[in-house]
Motif scaffolding. Structure first.
Motif, PDB file in Angstrom:
ATOM      1  N   VAL A 362       0.878  -1.178   0.000  1.00  0.00           N
ATOM      2  CA  VAL A 362       0.000   0.000   0.000  1.00  0.00           C
ATOM      3  C   VAL A 362       0.912   1.224   0.000  1.00  0.00           C
ATOM      4  N   ILE A 363       0.519   2.249  -0.733  1.00  0.00           N
ATOM      5  CA  ILE A 363       1.321   3.471  -0.773  1.00  0.00           C
ATOM      6  C   ILE A 363       0.634   4.581   0.021  1.00  0.00           C
ATOM      7  N   ILE A 364      -0.702   4.631  -0.094  1.00  0.00           N
ATOM      8  CA  ILE A 364      -1.453   5.729   0.528  1.00  0.00           C
ATOM      9  C   ILE A 364      -2.751   5.172   1.091  1.00  0.00           C
ATOM     10  N   GLU A 365      -3.114   5.661   2.275  1.00  0.00           N
ATOM     11  CA  GLU A 365      -4.393   5.210   2.841  1.00  0.00           C
ATOM     12  C   GLU A 365      -5.364   6.376   3.011  1.00  0.00           C
ATOM     13  N   ASP A 366      -6.551   6.175   2.493  1.00  0.00           N
ATOM     14  CA  ASP A 366      -7.688   7.084   2.745  1.00  0.00           C
ATOM     15  C   ASP A 366      -7.380   8.553   2.477  1.00  0.00           C
ATOM     16  N   LEU A 367      -6.909   8.837   1.292  1.00  0.00           N
ATOM     17  CA  LEU A 367      -6.577  10.218   0.921  1.00  0.00           C
ATOM     18  C   LEU A 367      -7.761  10.868   0.197  1.00  0.00           C
ATOM     19  N   PRO A 368      -8.171  12.067   0.640  1.00  0.00           N
ATOM     20  CA  PRO A 368      -9.232  12.757  -0.111  1.00  0.00           C
ATOM     21  C   PRO A 368      -8.763  13.050  -1.539  1.00  0.00           C
ATOM     22  N   MET A 369      -9.516  12.590  -2.508  1.00  0.00           N
ATOM     23  CA  MET A 369      -9.152  12.728  -3.938  1.00  0.00           C
ATOM     24  C   MET A 369     -10.432  12.916  -4.740  1.00  0.00           C
TER      25      MET A 369
END
Ligand code: LLP
Length: 427
Positions: A362-369
């Motif tokens: 995983v690189i990023i968790e739960d990022l607003p996008m």
């Protein structure tokens, strides 16, 4: 838009597309494929100038910047270091070979390493101007070498003080660390040097990597100067309080740590500590890796599939832990922008995971996008340090291509690995 400040200094949004040094990132992804790594020269130049200007401002004696090659070293980066007159810190004979191939001259190669092999030491003796000795066994090996050429020896001490780096695995200065020598070990090393006629001309320590509070440097500088005093270092002597100055990976960490402040604190304590002890001011060496190259690097991944789970939206990308193991290793928190429509309304919370057979990929968790869809490109900032240098071939992954960006030119500096590369060592 604050997320953009994590990206290279030349990053802009033009016609709702993220660009770097004026380049259309979708066109680069099409030409070179994904995952793709981009390095923006202007950002690296900016960082090098920042360090040099700060030293000039705060430190009245000789001072140098040493680029810590472990952050990312290849021929083009080695060549770039020479455009700024930087020294290069090489860990062992592998990095020495890359630095040499990139044209770094002997007088700017400094060799680190916590358990240097005989091959590492021989290469250092042949190609470097400084070996930073980590332990007594190394000194013994050096003393047995047929010729020591023009190499100076510095000692790496363990100051017993770490810095706050967000993760224990990136701290090195604390008492139980494997790095460097305690006060007693340093004294033993000095007695050995005296007996063998080896001279020591510098002191080094490194307290950890990716910190933004320079306060713990003070105590470590005191320990280092005490040791310099005890050794009786005089004339042209060298003092290196390591590297480790941080960068912002996520908008929560903005503004970017101030290099000027870092250099000011070091210079102030070195100057006052030398004065108190009657020591001449040393040639001061700062040893940044990450803060010279992290912000210059951007990873471009392509979304292959979207999966909706309870409380989670996965965007599955073609890059992941084999080119960036930092989230898996240190829980590093990254951010991202969509290459097209980067300003789109952030209506989703997206987790970005790679294609590898590991739940930790995983690189990023739960990022607003903004909502992502298949074939979208995403750009991950602050990808220039400790990604490719720690990359692997897990699951047969082939390491990404790297493109060097300047205004008006994009140059492939490392080609993508091929299937033949994967088999090249098999007999
Ligand atoms: N000098 C020495 C002796 C070092 O060991 C290091 C980093 C540096 C300088 C440069 O530190 P920098 O300025 O790049 O923070 N893989 C980890 C970082 C390991 C750092 C190892 N030593 C990460 O991805 O955060």
């Amino acid at each position: 838009m604050s997320r953009l400040q994590l990206f290279p200094t030349s990053a802009t949004i033009q016609e709702n597309q993220l660009t770097i040094a004026g380049h259309d990132l979708s066109a680069l992804a099409k030409k070179y494929g994904t995952p793709l790594y981009l390095y923006d020269r202007a950002t690296m130049d900016f960082a090098a100038h920042d360090y040099q200007a700060a030293l000039k401002k705060y430190y009245p004696a000789r001072a140098s910047i040493t680029y810590a090659g472990k952050a990312f070293l290849c021929k083009a980066i080695a060549q770039w270091t020479q455009s700024h007159g930087l020294w290069v810190d090489c860990t062992g004979e592998g990095e020495i070979a890359i630095a040499k191939a990139g044209g770094v001259p002997r007088e700017r190669i400094l060799v680190h390493g916590v358990n240097k092999s005989t091959a590492d030491l021989n290469s250092a003796l042949e190609n470097a101007s400084v070996i930073v000795v980590d332990n007594l066994a190394e000194l013994e090996r050096i003393s047995q070498a047929e010729s020591r050429g023009a190499v100076s020896l510095w000692l790496r001490i363990l100051p017993g003080v770490a810095v706050d780096t967000h993760h224990a695995h990136t701290q090195t200065g604390q008492h139980d660390s494997k790095f460097g020598m305690t006060r007693e070990e340093t004294r033993e090393a000095l007695a050995f040097c005296k007996a063998r006629g080896l001279s020591i001309s510098g002191i080094h320590f490194h307290q950890g990597s990716n910190f933004r509070d320079p306060a713990p440097l003070k105590q470590a500088i005191e320990v280092g100067l005490d040791m310099a005093n005890e050794i009786g270092l005089a004339g042209e002597w060298h003092f290196s309080p390591g590297g480790g100055w941080g960068v912002a990976y996520h908008e929560d960490e903005l503004p970017q740590p101030d290099t000027n402040e870092y250099a000011r604190v070091i210079a102030k304590h070195v100057i006052s500590g030398c004065k108190t002890r009657g020591l001449p001011l040393p040639h001061l060496h700062l040893e940044p890796g990450r803060s010279l190259v992290a912000r210059a690097g951007v990873a471009i991944y392509k979304v292959g599939a979207i999966k909706q789970r309870k409380n989670k939206t996965w965007a599955l990308t073609d890059g992941g832990m084999t080119d960036n193991p930092r989230h898996a290793m240190y829980g590093a928190k990254y951010s991202a922008l969509a290459v097209s429509n980067p300003m789109g309304e952030k209506t989703a919370r997206v987790s970005i995971a790679g294609p590898y057979c590991e739940s930790g990929d995983v690189i990023i968790e739960d990022l607003p996008m903004p909502k992502l869809k298949q074939d979208d490109l995403i750009a991950i900032p602050a990808s220039g340090a400790y990604h490719l240098s720690m990359s692997s071939n897990y699951n047969g992954a082939r390491k990404p291509a790297v493109v060097w960006l300047e205004e008006g030119s994009a140059r492939l500096i490392i080609r993508r690995e091929t299937l033949e590369d994967l088999l090249r060592r098999d007999l």
